[in-house]
Design a protein around this motif. Structure first.
Motif, mmCIF file in Angstrom:
data_model
loop_
_atom_site.group_PDB
_atom_site.id
_atom_site.type_symbol
_atom_site.label_atom_id
_atom_site.label_comp_id
_atom_site.label_asym_id
_atom_site.label_seq_id
_atom_site.Cartn_x
_atom_site.Cartn_y
_atom_site.Cartn_z
ATOM 1 N N ASP A 86 -37.782 21.091 -10.208
ATOM 2 C CA ASP A 86 -37.486 19.792 -9.624
ATOM 3 C C ASP A 86 -37.040 18.793 -10.686
ATOM 4 N N ALA A 87 -37.674 18.830 -11.845
ATOM 5 C CA ALA A 87 -37.270 17.930 -12.926
ATOM 6 C C ALA A 87 -35.837 18.222 -13.354
ATOM 7 N N TYR A 88 -35.488 19.511 -13.437
ATOM 8 C CA TYR A 88 -34.110 19.865 -13.808
ATOM 9 C C TYR A 88 -33.122 19.359 -12.763
ATOM 10 N N LEU A 89 -33.426 19.568 -11.477
ATOM 11 C CA LEU A 89 -32.506 19.168 -10.422
ATOM 12 C C LEU A 89 -32.274 17.665 -10.440
ATOM 13 N N ARG A 90 -33.308 16.885 -10.641
ATOM 14 C CA ARG A 90 -33.150 15.426 -10.641
ATOM 15 C C ARG A 90 -32.413 14.940 -11.893
ATOM 16 N N THR A 91 -32.765 15.493 -13.037
ATOM 17 C CA THR A 91 -32.096 15.083 -14.276
ATOM 18 C C THR A 91 -30.614 15.440 -14.236
ATOM 19 N N SER A 92 -30.313 16.626 -13.768
ATOM 20 C CA SER A 92 -28.913 17.063 -13.723
ATOM 21 C C SER A 92 -28.103 16.271 -12.720
ATOM 22 N N ALA A 93 -28.718 15.878 -11.606
ATOM 23 C CA ALA A 93 -28.007 15.047 -10.633
ATOM 24 C C ALA A 93 -27.560 13.739 -11.282
ATOM 25 N N ALA A 94 -28.420 13.166 -12.133
ATOM 26 C CA ALA A 94 -28.073 11.917 -12.820
ATOM 27 C C ALA A 94 -27.031 12.156 -13.907
ATOM 28 N N GLY A 133 -32.452 30.269 -13.526
ATOM 29 C CA GLY A 133 -33.097 31.340 -12.769
ATOM 30 C C GLY A 133 -34.579 31.439 -13.054
ATOM 31 N N SER A 134 -34.967 31.211 -14.304
ATOM 32 C CA SER A 134 -36.397 31.269 -14.638
ATOM 33 C C SER A 134 -37.154 30.111 -13.994
ATOM 34 N N LEU A 135 -36.507 28.945 -13.867
ATOM 35 C CA LEU A 135 -37.136 27.817 -13.184
ATOM 36 C C LEU A 135 -37.286 28.112 -11.686
ATOM 37 N N ILE A 136 -36.271 28.758 -11.117
ATOM 38 C CA ILE A 136 -36.361 29.153 -9.705
ATOM 39 C C ILE A 136 -37.460 30.195 -9.525
ATOM 40 N N ASP A 137 -37.546 31.131 -10.464
ATOM 41 C CA ASP A 137 -38.553 32.197 -10.382
ATOM 42 C C ASP A 137 -39.971 31.630 -10.358
ATOM 43 N N ALA A 138 -40.188 30.555 -11.081
ATOM 44 C CA ALA A 138 -41.526 29.958 -11.109
ATOM 45 C C ALA A 138 -41.950 29.451 -9.735
ATOM 46 N N GLU A 139 -40.959 29.062 -8.919
ATOM 47 C CA GLU A 139 -41.271 28.578 -7.569
ATOM 48 C C GLU A 139 -41.093 29.650 -6.507
#
Length: 398
Positions: A86-94, A133-139
């Motif tokens: 989630d942190a990656y998705l929000r940071t990258s959106a900005a 992918g590793s961030l997705i894997d964690a969820e």
């Protein structure tokens, strides 16, 4: 020993001049195309002379390398620093809003640089996708590796999609929409549907070469995509097609005629698939899904033609260029109208951004070697595309 004149020159030179040159070049290459920008153009944009620019860069190819290097490095740093998905998705959106044209530079302009360098950058992008992918894997630990990979590239495509249009929203709304789209992609259920006989669309877009003219056109499309229109000669096309110069000129008097024919071919095939998708009765949602599947079929069977339509329209003569861009606007408008029927009240600008994200996810999946060879890719792209089109980013479907 430094002279007084050199000390004055150093004092006047801003410490961030190299970064300013890279930023200016990035904007110009994205807006005009690499071949249509000179070193002098970049220097003028920065407010310096061309000789001053050469103190920092060996030439235009070196400048393009630094532009793309900077973009990929920024993305890699963002992914590496993210503690969770989630942190990656929000940071990258900005951050994506600050480098809106970056995807154009990699997909359209990197072709002009040495293959060894492009290979290094592809490895860097693969590393970025693996980290996502590793961030997705964690969820979502239940996902297979190839599914995580597909979703990773889909996220990158969502963010990169804003490079290909000028639709705008207030910044915070735009960032939130990008976040919701990326969230929908990463949380999309995969493997829930497979194409039934009833869902299949008739027709084959493969465009088999059945004549000398067709053989020449097929090879021209491939070369224009792989190298860029301006980097391909008529002799290159003749050699690839096994044809002599007179044989080519019999069918296509100029190289531009080949490009015009190729773009017309793409428009005709896309229109055929669209007509088939719209011809059958059904609800707005069913019609939208058939339109999605028709575009996926087109992209997966004509990846080189997709590349040409993405990257070479600016090389067309003015009349044909305007017609091609108008056809693209009308095609996107059709998607927007259907999406409005599925999601009444959706803001038109948001709908356009969503549609462009879906088309970009499909285009990139068809053209990315890491994902393009999946036998179930069409069905998985239907699932991802449907998630982007019909969910609000929290898993709630329209």
């Amino acid at each position: 020993m430094q002279t007084e004149a050199s000390r004055r020159t150093s004092a006047r030179r801003p410490p961030d001049r190299k970064a300013r040159i890279v930023s200016a070049a990035s904007g110009l290459f994205g807006a005009r195309g690499y071949h249509n920008v000179s070193v002098a153009d970049v220097a003028t944009e920065v407010g310096i002379t061309a000789p001053a620019l050469y103190r920092h860069f060996k030439g235009k190819p070196d400048l393009l390398i630094h532009v793309i290097d900077a973009t990929i490095s920024t993305i890699a740093q963002s992914v590496a620093a993210a503690p969770d998905l989630d942190a990656y998705l929000r940071t990258s959106a900005a951050q994506t809003m600050d480098r809106r044209g970056s995807a154009v530079l990699w997909q359209r302009e990197a072709r002009h640089l040495p293959e060894a360098w492009r290979g290094q950058q592809r490895q860097a992008l693969n590393g970025i996708a693996e980290r996502i992918g590793s961030l997705i894997d964690a969820e979502r630990p239940e996902l297979a590796q190839e599914d995580r990979q597909l979703l990773s590239w889909s996220v990158l495509s969502v963010y990169g999609s804003i490079s290909w249009h000028r639709t705008s929203l207030p910044r915070r709304r735009f960032e939130e929409l990008l976040y919701r789209l990326a969230y929908a992609a990463t949380h999309c259920p995969l493997g829930d549907r497979d194409r039934s006989t009833d869902e299949s669309l008739p027709g084959d877009y493969a465009g088999l070469a059945v004549s000398r003219r067709e053989e020449i056109l097929v090879e021209a499309i491939r070369l224009f995509d792989e190298r860029g229109f301006q980097s391909v000669s008529t002799d290159d096309i003749g050699e690839a097609a096994g044809a002599t110069g007179p044989s080519i000129y019999k069918h296509f008097p100029t190289k531009t005629d080949l490009l015009v024919a190729a773009v017309l071919r793409g428009g005709e095939q896309r229109r055929a698939g669209t007509a088939q998708a719209l011809a059958r009765p059904g609800s707005p949602r069913q019609t939208l899904e058939r339109l999605l599947r028709s575009y996926i079929e087109f992209a997966l069977t004509q990846s080189h033609l997709i590349g040409l339509l993405i990257g070479e329209l600016d090389q067309l003569p003015e009349k044909e260029r305007k017609a091609a861009r108008q056809a693209q606007r009308e095609y996107v408008a059709l998607w927007v109208r259907l999406l409005d029927e599925v999601r009444p009240g959706l803001d038109t600008a948001e709908a356009r951004i969503i549609v462009m994200a879906v088309l970009t996810v499909v285009d990139n999946a068809a053209r990315t070697g890491a994902t393009g060879n999946r036998p179930d890719l069409a069905d998985r792209l239907v699932e991802i595309g449907t998630a982007l089109l019909t969910t609000d980013g929290t898993g709630a479907a329209a």
